[in-house]
Design an enzyme around this catalytic site. Sequence first.
Site, PDB file in Angstrom:
ATOM      1  N   THR A 212       5.446  -1.820   2.186  1.00 41.22           N
ATOM      2  CA  THR A 212       4.604  -3.142   2.693  1.00 41.22           C
ATOM      3  C   THR A 212       5.185  -3.407   4.196  1.00 41.22           C
ATOM      4  O   THR A 212       6.344  -3.295   4.184  1.00 41.22           O
ATOM      5  CB  THR A 212       4.552  -4.362   1.911  1.00 41.22           C
ATOM      6  OG1 THR A 212       3.995  -5.344   2.254  1.00 41.22           O
ATOM      7  CG2 THR A 212       6.011  -4.560   1.343  1.00 41.22           C
ATOM      8  N   SER A 213       4.420  -3.642   4.977  1.00 43.66           N
ATOM      9  CA  SER A 213       4.696  -3.964   6.262  1.00 43.66           C
ATOM     10  C   SER A 213       5.333  -5.477   6.508  1.00 43.66           C
ATOM     11  O   SER A 213       5.880  -5.846   7.585  1.00 43.66           O
ATOM     12  CB  SER A 213       3.616  -3.875   7.345  1.00 43.66           C
ATOM     13  OG  SER A 213       2.353  -4.593   7.067  1.00 43.66           O
TER      14      SER A 213
ATOM     15  N   CYS B 154     -27.870 -10.063 -17.183  1.00 46.52           N
ATOM     16  CA  CYS B 154     -28.817 -11.118 -16.364  1.00 46.52           C
ATOM     17  C   CYS B 154     -29.267 -10.580 -15.153  1.00 46.52           C
ATOM     18  O   CYS B 154     -30.192 -11.331 -14.508  1.00 46.52           O
ATOM     19  CB  CYS B 154     -28.147 -12.648 -16.492  1.00 46.52           C
ATOM     20  SG  CYS B 154     -26.706 -12.367 -15.152  1.00 46.52           S
TER      21      CYS B 154
ATOM     22  N   PHE C 210      -6.177   0.200   3.186  1.00 43.19           N
ATOM     23  CA  PHE C 210      -7.317   0.115   3.510  1.00 43.19           C
ATOM     24  C   PHE C 210      -7.821   0.005   4.799  1.00 43.19           C
ATOM     25  O   PHE C 210      -8.990   0.407   5.132  1.00 43.19           O
ATOM     26  CB  PHE C 210      -7.837  -1.253   2.972  1.00 43.19           C
ATOM     27  CG  PHE C 210      -7.513  -2.601   3.776  1.00 43.19           C
ATOM     28  CD1 PHE C 210      -8.466  -3.004   4.737  1.00 43.19           C
ATOM     29  CD2 PHE C 210      -6.278  -3.014   3.887  1.00 43.19           C
ATOM     30  CE1 PHE C 210      -8.242  -3.880   5.848  1.00 43.19           C
ATOM     31  CE2 PHE C 210      -5.960  -4.097   4.956  1.00 43.19           C
ATOM     32  CZ  PHE C 210      -6.783  -4.664   5.694  1.00 43.19           C
ATOM     33  N   ARG C 211      -6.970  -0.019   5.994  1.00 47.75           N
ATOM     34  CA  ARG C 211      -7.343   0.038   7.205  1.00 47.75           C
ATOM     35  C   ARG C 211      -7.488   1.678   7.438  1.00 47.75           C
ATOM     36  O   ARG C 211      -8.574   1.802   8.393  1.00 47.75           O
ATOM     37  CB  ARG C 211      -6.172  -0.522   8.232  1.00 47.75           C
ATOM     38  CG  ARG C 211      -6.008  -1.701   8.159  1.00 47.75           C
ATOM     39  CD  ARG C 211      -4.847  -2.289   8.931  1.00 47.75           C
ATOM     40  NE  ARG C 211      -4.600  -3.653   9.009  1.00 47.75           N
ATOM     41  CZ  ARG C 211      -5.229  -4.747   9.376  1.00 47.75           C
ATOM     42  NH1 ARG C 211      -6.586  -4.638  10.135  1.00 47.75           N
ATOM     43  NH2 ARG C 211      -5.147  -6.106   8.998  1.00 47.75           N
TER      44      ARG C 211
ATOM     45  N   CYS D 267     -25.397  -6.911 -13.578  1.00 48.75           N
ATOM     46  CA  CYS D 267     -25.186  -7.149 -14.786  1.00 48.75           C
ATOM     47  C   CYS D 267     -26.476  -6.775 -15.641  1.00 48.75           C
ATOM     48  O   CYS D 267     -27.764  -7.218 -15.309  1.00 48.75           O
ATOM     49  CB  CYS D 267     -24.968  -8.597 -14.951  1.00 48.75           C
ATOM     50  SG  CYS D 267     -24.826  -9.182 -16.428  1.00 48.75           S
TER      51      CYS D 267
ATOM     52  N   HIS E 117      -3.622  -9.773  -5.179  1.00 46.17           N
ATOM     53  CA  HIS E 117      -4.962  -9.359  -4.472  1.00 46.17           C
ATOM     54  C   HIS E 117      -5.957  -8.791  -5.415  1.00 46.17           C
ATOM     55  O   HIS E 117      -7.164  -8.263  -5.199  1.00 46.17           O
ATOM     56  CB  HIS E 117      -4.886  -8.180  -3.209  1.00 46.17           C
ATOM     57  CG  HIS E 117      -4.018  -8.847  -2.239  1.00 46.17           C
ATOM     58  ND1 HIS E 117      -3.336  -8.048  -1.396  1.00 46.17           N
ATOM     59  CD2 HIS E 117      -3.754 -10.138  -2.076  1.00 46.17           C
ATOM     60  CE1 HIS E 117      -2.689  -8.954  -0.240  1.00 46.17           C
ATOM     61  NE2 HIS E 117      -2.899 -10.198  -0.834  1.00 46.17           N
TER      62      HIS E 117
ATOM     63  N   ALA F 239       0.677  -1.276  -0.066  1.00 46.97           N
ATOM     64  CA  ALA F 239       0.085   0.020  -0.005  1.00 46.97           C
ATOM     65  C   ALA F 239       0.484   1.317   0.034  1.00 46.97           C
ATOM     66  O   ALA F 239       0.328   2.306  -0.621  1.00 46.97           O
ATOM     67  CB  ALA F 239      -0.995  -0.013   1.139  1.00 46.97           C
TER      68      ALA F 239
END
Length: 247
Positions: free
Chosen positions: A193-194, A155, A34-35, A152, A122, A23
């Site tokens: 990144t952690s 459908c 995101f946190r 959609c 991800h 992140a």
Amino acid sequence: MNQLEQLAAWIEDSGNIVFFGGAGTSTESGIPDFRSAAGLYQTQHNSPYPPEVMLSRSFFMSTPDIFFDFYRSKMIHPEAKPNGAHLLLAELEAQGKLQAVITQNIDGLHQLAGSRRVLELHGSVHRNHCMSCRRYYGLEQVLEQADAVPRCPECGGIIKPDVVLYEEALDHDVLVEAVAAIAAADLLIIGGTSLTVQPAASLITYFQGRHTVLLNGDPTPYDHQADLIITDRIGDVLGRIQELLGR
């Protein structure tokens, strides 16, 4: 030789670089982790749900209206632009030096910067599919139906983002390709990144090359394995590296 000069020298001397990012690679482009995004959402909406719940498969299936309200407002950033980190990595790939970007991010900024071999552990907000008929859609279809669960037009099924939610497994083929890329690299650059999210973080243990560089503001469980640790902002660091390389 200072830290930036050392990193620039290793890049110049390498022909098989792999970048593994999280992140922090995108925070300088205005995308929070995101946190942080979930915390802001909780405050604004007085929401009782922690981030791991709101981004879980079971929550998506049981409460898609709240999921998409959070997802659209805090997880999608179509206005974001690549920063110095994304741009240098794309340029190194174009030069034949960087062989793969492995990212935990879902924002697509590496591709926007010009990177071609991006292994998205991800998933991506830019890929979406109907859970009923499997038809694929871009991000526009999710954004167009701004106040509703996206469905959609063919459908009526729910359109699910192709992002890996909690309770879902990572794509096996992507993992295998990431392991092979890391194992073949001679320089591994880890950024933003952690290294606490598994199984993604454990991928770096497959590295057998010469140098590991860690670009992260906070300590990680793998600091002891790094040959070089730089704690400045990754976009600034790689932007200055680009100047040192004269690219």
